[in-house]
Design a protein around this motif. Structure first.
Motif, PDB file in Angstrom:
ATOM      1  N   UNK A   8       0.809  -1.226   0.000  1.00 51.31           N
ATOM      2  CA  UNK A   8       0.000   0.000   0.000  1.00 51.31           C
ATOM      3  C   UNK A   8       0.840   1.273   0.000  1.00 51.31           C
ATOM      4  N   UNK A   9       2.135   1.168   0.320  1.00 54.31           N
ATOM      5  CA  UNK A   9       2.996   2.345   0.318  1.00 54.31           C
ATOM      6  C   UNK A   9       4.444   1.905   0.093  1.00 54.31           C
ATOM      7  N   UNK A  10       5.326   2.901  -0.054  1.00 52.55           N
ATOM      8  CA  UNK A  10       6.716   2.587  -0.386  1.00 52.55           C
ATOM      9  C   UNK A  10       7.437   1.901   0.769  1.00 52.55           C
ATOM     10  N   UNK A  11       7.071   2.236   1.987  1.00 52.99           N
ATOM     11  CA  UNK A  11       7.723   1.613   3.143  1.00 52.99           C
ATOM     12  C   UNK A  11       7.467   0.105   3.165  1.00 52.99           C
ATOM     13  N   UNK A  12       6.236  -0.297   2.844  1.00 56.74           N
ATOM     14  CA  UNK A  12       5.906  -1.731   2.809  1.00 56.74           C
ATOM     15  C   UNK A  12       6.708  -2.435   1.725  1.00 56.74           C
ATOM     16  N   UNK A  13       6.892  -1.772   0.598  1.00 57.80           N
ATOM     17  CA  UNK A  13       7.665  -2.365  -0.497  1.00 57.80           C
ATOM     18  C   UNK A  13       9.130  -2.496  -0.114  1.00 57.80           C
ATOM     19  N   UNK A  14       9.668  -1.500   0.588  1.00 57.29           N
ATOM     20  CA  UNK A  14      11.071  -1.561   0.994  1.00 57.29           C
ATOM     21  C   UNK A  14      11.293  -2.668   2.015  1.00 57.29           C
ATOM     22  N   UNK A  15      10.343  -2.894   2.921  1.00 56.49           N
ATOM     23  CA  UNK A  15      10.459  -3.992   3.883  1.00 56.49           C
ATOM     24  C   UNK A  15      10.510  -5.330   3.162  1.00 56.49           C
ATOM     25  N   UNK A  16       9.664  -5.483   2.140  1.00 54.71           N
ATOM     26  CA  UNK A  16       9.652  -6.734   1.371  1.00 54.71           C
ATOM     27  C   UNK A  16      10.974  -6.922   0.633  1.00 54.71           C
ATOM     28  N   UNK A  17      11.535  -5.846   0.094  1.00 53.95           N
ATOM     29  CA  UNK A  17      12.834  -5.938  -0.590  1.00 53.95           C
ATOM     30  C   UNK A  17      13.918  -6.402   0.393  1.00 53.95           C
ATOM     31  N   UNK A  18      13.930  -5.815   1.583  1.00 57.91           N
ATOM     32  CA  UNK A  18      14.947  -6.162   2.575  1.00 57.91           C
ATOM     33  C   UNK A  18      14.849  -7.626   2.974  1.00 57.91           C
TER      34      UNK A  18
END
Length: 227
Positions: free
Chosen positions: A106-116
């Protein structure tokens, strides 16, 4: 030949319309390619390539008879219909995937967590291989010390086998590290492409309206490291 085929189709259509229509004769009317308006109590041969209206006796429209197609034309139309249906399904599938992507991130922070999280496994595997190479180096030292006693002489079979196995294990771990590096590149490329797409979707782009994501190639299969 085509004239006979069309005539046969017209007879078949007349019989079909007679079965489907309500009691009373239908009136067929059409405008020919050269602009003439024709009317008949049966399908009109001159209008086989054009739409024909079927009227009731009071002039109200009962149905519409579509243009007749030759077998070749019908095959081409069916192929075009199949392509259009496939394109509609692909569009629906693309919209579904975009909506799923937006729900997952839903937002960029969630996407960055998934990348990490995705990178964490590859980084852990790299560290394990690097640690294993250090262990193999420690295991190799006494073997090299022993080999010093045989300078200028053939090594005993057991010692040579141990050195060769150590070399093979180090090489295998190095291959694993290279594969993990390639996996990290692939993961980052995938998440970069997803993020670019998500930013457009978050900004209001309609799901399914963007070009498809390019599938990232997977790294080469990892060989099993000798124990």
């Amino acid at each position: 030949m085509r004239h006979l085929l069309v005539a046969g189709l017209l007879l078949f259509a007349s019989a079909s319309w007679a079965q489907e229509a309500s009691p009373g004769k239908g009136i067929y009317t059409c405008t020919t390619p050269d602009g003439r308006r024709l009317t008949s109590d049966r399908p009109i041969l001159e209008c086989t390539s054009r739409e024909q209206r079927v009227l009731n006796a009071d002039g109200s429209q009962r149905a519409t008879l579509p243009p007749f197609l030759s077998p070749e034309e019908r095959a081409a139309k069916e192929a075009a219909d199949r392509r259009a249906a496939a394109e509609r399904l692909a569009q629906l599938d693309a919209a579904r995937r975009d909506r799923t992507l937006m729900q997952r991130y839903p937002n960029e922070a969630a996407h960055q967590r998934a990348r990490s999280l995705a990178l964490d496994d590859a980084n852990k595997a790299t560290r394990i291989s690097e640690h294993r190479i250090k262990d193999l180096g420690a295991e190799r030292k006494p073997l090299l010390d022993e080999a010093e006693f045989y300078k200028g002489k053939p090594l005993p079979a057991k010692l040579k086998q141990a050195l060769d196995a150590n070399d093979a294990s180090v090489e295998a771990q190095q291959v694993l590290i290279e594969n993990q590096k390639a996996e990290i590149v692939r993961i980052n490329s995938r998440f970069d492409a997803e993020l670019a797409r998500l930013r457009k979707l978050w900004a209001g782009a309609a799901p399914g309206s963007l070009p498809p994501l390019t599938e990232q190639p997977k790294p080469a299969a990892k060989p099993a490291a000798p124990k």
